[in-house]
Design a protein around this motif. Sequence first.
Motif, PDB file in Angstrom:
ATOM      1  N   CYS A  36       1.168  -0.983  -0.128  1.00  0.00           N
ATOM      2  CA  CYS A  36       0.050  -0.083   0.406  1.00  0.00           C
ATOM      3  C   CYS A  36       0.684   0.551   0.151  1.00  0.00           C
ATOM      4  O   CYS A  36       0.317   2.305  -1.029  1.00  0.00           O
ATOM      5  CB  CYS A  36      -1.113  -0.230   1.115  1.00  0.00           C
ATOM      6  SG  CYS A  36      -1.956   2.299   1.595  1.00  0.00           S
ATOM      7  N   SER A  72      -4.824   3.447   5.621  1.00  0.00           N
ATOM      8  CA  SER A  72      -3.686   2.252   6.353  1.00  0.00           C
ATOM      9  C   SER A  72      -3.101   2.955   7.075  1.00  0.00           C
ATOM     10  O   SER A  72      -2.664   1.704   8.340  1.00  0.00           O
ATOM     11  CB  SER A  72      -2.916   1.371   5.263  1.00  0.00           C
ATOM     12  OG  SER A  72      -4.035   0.902   3.883  1.00  0.00           O
ATOM     13  N   VAL A 283      -4.680  -1.093  -0.642  1.00  0.00           N
ATOM     14  CA  VAL A 283      -3.625  -2.026  -2.122  1.00  0.00           C
ATOM     15  C   VAL A 283      -4.028  -2.140  -3.072  1.00  0.00           C
ATOM     16  O   VAL A 283      -3.390  -2.022  -4.418  1.00  0.00           O
ATOM     17  CB  VAL A 283      -3.687  -3.615  -0.929  1.00  0.00           C
ATOM     18  CG1 VAL A 283      -2.527  -3.437  -1.749  1.00  0.00           C
ATOM     19  CG2 VAL A 283      -2.622  -2.501  -0.037  1.00  0.00           C
TER      20      VAL A 283
END
Length: 313
Positions: A36, A72, A283
């Motif tokens: 990511c 994230s 991602v």
Amino acid sequence: MENWTEVSEFILLGLTNDHTQQHVLFTVFLLLYQTCLFGNGAILVVTVVEPRLHTPMYFFLGHLSFLDICCSTVIVPKMLTGFITEQQTISFVGCLTQLHFFHFLGSSEGMLLAVMAFDRYVAICNPLHYTIIMNKLTCVMLVGVTWAIGFFHALMHTVVTSQAWFCGPNLIQHFFCDIKPLLMLACSSIVLNLTLLNVVTSGIALTSFFLTLLSYLYIVTFLFFKTSLWQNRWKAFSTCASHLTVVALLYIPVIFNYILSSAAESAEREMSMTLLYSVCIPVLNPLIYTLRNQEVKSALRKILCRKSPSRGT
């Protein structure tokens, strides 16, 4: 004044208690997080460095990549820590902070996707006035509004949740401090919290979703009734394919998790849905946009070739 917050910290139960599975999950989510950071970081860099990509579409794409990195980072590092420690604790302030930034970044991303859909609508349906409508000031204002609404939406939940009384137990059936599992532990009334969650949060999500659908409804109508050649229709609509994929991947689990869910829903199902849009989609977004976008791929190759010194020198 009496301190109503009797619980000073919470324990996140996480995805599993099995140590073998925790080690496997640690490796998997560490690789996903690194992917990511690398993928979204590459898009962010290329949209800033490459002059050809200084257009509204890539300006919004850069902000989307930045939001994915931040979203994230709010969740995954803490989750990774829980896989390698016996007990994953988080302070009350840390829990509210994580809750705030998750809803801030998540709601901002949903509204940004609606802005990106509007950008595609103007580019396809009104190309002669595109540069006038989507000028630099308009783009900055649209992004600023999405960030501002997302911030104040999250601040609303943070302030109201901080007023709740938590007297124990302090075990959160989740891998991070999401608002619904946290409110289940409250000892005081959470009617206002649930009302705001059902009305405001659902309203923001559904409004962004329907605005996105409305933009694409206009695009499809324009292509079928104003464009005669199928090749031109497909070429125009193919520029929207990546964005439509991202919209579907984000909104389907969000709608099921926050709008269509009930109190009877299992914690495992809720965590699976949350993992999908908070860990997996950040991602997938760089892959979706780069694999279908020749301009981004060529810009990445150009930057990589520029940084690789010639062997003959």
